[in-house]
Motif scaffolding. Structure first.
Motif, PDB file in Angstrom:
ATOM      1  N   GLY A   2       0.823  -1.211   0.000  1.00 32.06           N
ATOM      2  CA  GLY A   2       0.000   0.000   0.000  1.00 32.06           C
ATOM      3  C   GLY A   2       0.853   1.256   0.000  1.00 32.06           C
ATOM      4  N   THR A   3       0.452   2.260  -0.798  1.00 30.42           N
ATOM      5  CA  THR A   3       1.135   3.568  -0.789  1.00 30.42           C
ATOM      6  C   THR A   3       0.084   4.657  -0.576  1.00 30.42           C
ATOM      7  OG1 THR A   3       0.958   3.836  -3.201  1.00 30.42           O
ATOM      8  CG2 THR A   3       2.967   2.792  -2.351  1.00 30.42           C
ATOM      9  N   PHE A   4       0.432   5.656   0.218  1.00 26.58           N
ATOM     10  CA  PHE A   4      -0.547   6.672   0.607  1.00 26.58           C
ATOM     11  C   PHE A   4       0.109   8.050   0.668  1.00 26.58           C
ATOM     12  CE2 PHE A   4      -1.217   2.598   2.588  1.00 26.58           C
ATOM     13  CZ  PHE A   4      -2.489   2.260   2.135  1.00 26.58           C
ATOM     14  N   THR A   5      -0.661   9.070   0.329  1.00 23.71           N
ATOM     15  CA  THR A   5      -0.145  10.439   0.410  1.00 23.71           C
ATOM     16  C   THR A   5      -0.684  11.170   1.640  1.00 23.71           C
ATOM     17  OG1 THR A   5      -1.935  11.201  -1.020  1.00 23.71           O
ATOM     18  CG2 THR A   5       0.175  10.698  -2.083  1.00 23.71           C
ATOM     19  N   ARG A   6      -1.648  10.547   2.326  1.00 24.76           N
ATOM     20  CA  ARG A   6      -2.235  11.160   3.529  1.00 24.76           C
ATOM     21  C   ARG A   6      -2.235  10.155   4.683  1.00 24.76           C
ATOM     22  NH1 ARG A   6      -4.984  15.767   1.986  1.00 24.76           N
ATOM     23  NH2 ARG A   6      -6.166  15.837   3.936  1.00 24.76           N
ATOM     24  N   GLY A   7      -2.031  10.665   5.870  1.00 24.35           N
ATOM     25  CA  GLY A   7      -2.013   9.803   7.042  1.00 24.35           C
ATOM     26  C   GLY A   7      -3.332   9.100   7.277  1.00 24.35           C
ATOM     27  N   SER A   8      -4.445   9.816   7.039  1.00 26.47           N
ATOM     28  CA  SER A   8      -5.773   9.235   7.272  1.00 26.47           C
ATOM     29  C   SER A   8      -6.008   8.009   6.387  1.00 26.47           C
ATOM     30  CB  SER A   8      -6.865  10.280   7.011  1.00 26.47           C
ATOM     31  OG  SER A   8      -6.715  10.836   5.707  1.00 26.47           O
ATOM     32  N   GLU A   9      -5.488   8.059   5.160  1.00 24.81           N
ATOM     33  CA  GLU A   9      -5.645   6.919   4.240  1.00 24.81           C
ATOM     34  C   GLU A   9      -4.902   5.700   4.775  1.00 24.81           C
ATOM     35  OE1 GLU A   9      -3.942   8.500   0.692  1.00 24.81           O
ATOM     36  OE2 GLU A   9      -5.667   9.755   0.208  1.00 24.81           O
ATOM     37  N   LEU A  10      -3.699   5.932   5.294  1.00 21.83           N
ATOM     38  CA  LEU A  10      -2.914   4.835   5.860  1.00 21.83           C
ATOM     39  C   LEU A  10      -3.629   4.217   7.058  1.00 21.83           C
ATOM     40  CD1 LEU A  10      -0.147   3.235   6.188  1.00 21.83           C
ATOM     41  CD2 LEU A  10       0.420   4.993   7.858  1.00 21.83           C
ATOM     42  N   LEU A  11      -4.163   5.052   7.947  1.00 15.92           N
ATOM     43  CA  LEU A  11      -4.841   4.542   9.140  1.00 15.92           C
ATOM     44  C   LEU A  11      -6.058   3.701   8.767  1.00 15.92           C
ATOM     45  CD1 LEU A  11      -4.638   7.682  11.478  1.00 15.92           C
ATOM     46  CD2 LEU A  11      -3.262   5.602  11.611  1.00 15.92           C
ATOM     47  N   ALA A  12      -6.813   4.165   7.761  1.00 18.41           N
ATOM     48  CA  ALA A  12      -7.987   3.399   7.304  1.00 18.41           C
ATOM     49  C   ALA A  12      -7.551   2.046   6.743  1.00 18.41           C
ATOM     50  CB  ALA A  12      -8.745   4.195   6.248  1.00 18.41           C
ATOM     51  N   GLU A  34      -6.581  -0.560   9.432  1.00 21.16           N
ATOM     52  CA  GLU A  34      -7.722  -1.129  10.169  1.00 21.16           C
ATOM     53  C   GLU A  34      -8.096  -2.506   9.620  1.00 21.16           C
ATOM     54  OE1 GLU A  34      -9.236   0.005  12.804  1.00 21.16           O
ATOM     55  OE2 GLU A  34      -9.149   2.177  12.872  1.00 21.16           O
ATOM     56  N   THR A  35      -7.891  -2.700   8.309  1.00 24.75           N
ATOM     57  CA  THR A  35      -8.313  -3.969   7.676  1.00 24.75           C
ATOM     58  C   THR A  35      -7.163  -4.760   7.068  1.00 24.75           C
ATOM     59  OG1 THR A  35      -8.797  -2.724   5.647  1.00 24.75           O
ATOM     60  CG2 THR A  35     -10.635  -3.124   7.148  1.00 24.75           C
ATOM     61  N   ASP A  36      -6.036  -4.080   6.783  1.00 24.00           N
ATOM     62  CA  ASP A  36      -4.917  -4.753   6.106  1.00 24.00           C
ATOM     63  C   ASP A  36      -3.639  -4.607   6.925  1.00 24.00           C
ATOM     64  OD1 ASP A  36      -5.896  -5.368   3.080  1.00 24.00           O
ATOM     65  OD2 ASP A  36      -6.808  -3.530   3.835  1.00 24.00           O
ATOM     66  N   ILE A  57      -0.657   5.051  14.528  1.00 29.12           N
ATOM     67  CA  ILE A  57      -0.345   3.754  13.906  1.00 29.12           C
ATOM     68  C   ILE A  57      -0.146   2.700  14.988  1.00 29.12           C
ATOM     69  CG2 ILE A  57       1.373   2.459  12.566  1.00 29.12           C
ATOM     70  CD1 ILE A  57       1.943   5.137  11.048  1.00 29.12           C
ATOM     71  N   LYS A  58       0.628   3.045  16.010  1.00 35.89           N
ATOM     72  CA  LYS A  58       0.922   2.087  17.079  1.00 35.89           C
ATOM     73  C   LYS A  58      -0.321   1.759  17.906  1.00 35.89           C
ATOM     74  CE  LYS A  58       4.550   0.616  17.782  1.00 35.89           C
ATOM     75  NZ  LYS A  58       5.227  -0.577  17.175  1.00 35.89           N
ATOM     76  N   ARG A  59      -1.267   2.700  17.944  1.00 30.50           N
ATOM     77  CA  ARG A  59      -2.521   2.450  18.663  1.00 30.50           C
ATOM     78  C   ARG A  59      -3.368   1.428  17.902  1.00 30.50           C
ATOM     79  NH1 ARG A  59      -7.527   4.073  18.323  1.00 30.50           N
ATOM     80  NH2 ARG A  59      -7.123   5.559  16.647  1.00 30.50           N
ATOM     81  N   ILE A  60      -3.437   1.611  16.562  1.00 30.82           N
ATOM     82  CA  ILE A  60      -4.234   0.715  15.723  1.00 30.82           C
ATOM     83  C   ILE A  60      -3.550  -0.638  15.534  1.00 30.82           C
ATOM     84  CG2 ILE A  60      -5.041   0.374  13.329  1.00 30.82           C
ATOM     85  CD1 ILE A  60      -5.580   3.389  13.221  1.00 30.82           C
TER      86      ILE A  60
END
Length: 212
Positions: free
Chosen positions: A36-46, A49-51, A74-77
Motif C-alpha cells: 500500500g502507498t498513501f499520500t495522507r495519514g488518514s488513508e494509511l490509518l484506514a 484497520e483492515t490490512d 499507527i501504534k494504537r491501531i
C-alpha cells in the motif's frame, strides 16, 4: 534475508514521485513487498484497520497530520507494526520525538538500496535502526537542535485550544464543568512545563509544533 513469504510494507509520503521511486527500489528486494502507498495519514490509518502490514515507512511532513503524531496513531491501531521514519528532516529533535512515539528507526531519503535492505532486515529482528547519516545526527547534537517538547495531557490540550480561541477561565470552566481555579492551575502548570512567561508564548509554541 531468507523468508518463506515477502514481508509487507506500507509507505506514506505526500510526494507521489517519491512513492513511485520507493516502490521501484523495493521491488528489487525480494524479501519485501509494498502492499500500500498513501499520500495522507488518514488513508494509511484506514488501510491498517483492515490490512495489517509488517513495516510502515513514514514521512514526517504530510498534508493532514504530522508524521510524529501519526506514528502514535499507527501504534494504537497496530501495536505490532514496525514504524520507520523515512524523511529529509535532519533535526535531532524530530528523530527523537518520533522514536518517543513508538518508531523503531529513522532513515534519511538519501539512503541507497543496500543500506535500505540492511535496515529493513535489522528492523524485522526487532532492532532499532538508523541510516548512517542519522547515526551521526544522533551522536553529534547541534547547538541549533530544539529541545524535546514536553507532552500535553488530553485535558491540557482541551483547555489550551479553548484559550487559543479567546475563552476566559470562567467560560472554559463552565464549558468543561470544572472550577475556574482548576483552569487557572492548568494554565500555570502548562506555562511552567513549557517555561513560558505568558499564554501567548505558550499558544505560539503549541501551534508551531502542532500540539493543538
Amino acid at each position: 534475508m531468507t523468508n518463506s513469504r515477502a514481508y509487507s510494507i506500507a509507505i506514506v509520503d505526500d510526494h507521489s514521485l517519491i512513492l513511485q521511486g520507493l516502490v521501484g527500489l523495493l521491488s528489487r528486494i525480494r524479501s519485501y513487498q509494498v502492499t500500500g502507498t498513501f499520500t495522507r495519514g488518514s488513508e494509511l490509518l484506514a488501510f491498517l484497520e483492515t490490512d495489517p502490514v509488517d513495516i510502515v515507512l513514514l514521512d514526517i511532513s504530510l498534508p493532514d497530520i504530522n508524521g510524529i503524531d501519526l506514528c502514535l496513531e499507527i501504534k494504537r491501531i497496530a501495536p505490532s507494526v514496525i514504524v520507520l521514519g523515512l524523511s529529509n528532516h535532519t533535526e535531532r529533535s524530530v528523530i527523537l520525538n518520533l522514536m518517543q512515539n513508538g518508531a523503531s528507526g529513522y532513515l534519511l531519503k538519501n539512503i541507497d538500496i543496500n543500506e535500505l535492505e540492511k535496515c529493513l532486515d535489522l528492523a524485522m529482528t526487532k532492532q532499532m535502526v538508523f541510516s548512517g547519516a542519522v547515526q551521526e545526527i544522533i551522536a553529534n547534537p547541534s547547538s541549533t537542535d530544539l529541545p524535546l517538547l514536553p507532552k500535553l495531557t488530553k485535558r491540557e490540550t482541551e483547555i489550551l485550544k479553548l484559550i487559543a480561541l479567546g475563552r476566559t477561565s470562567v467560560q472554559i470552566a463552565d464549558e468543561l464543568f470544572l472550577s475556574p481555579l482548576t483552569i487557572e492551575t492548568h494554565r500555570k502548570r502548562m506555562m511552567s512545563k513549557f517555561k513560558t512567561k505568558n499564554m501567548m508564548s505558550l499558544i505560539k509554541i503549541a501551534t508551531d509544533n502542532r500540539l493543538i
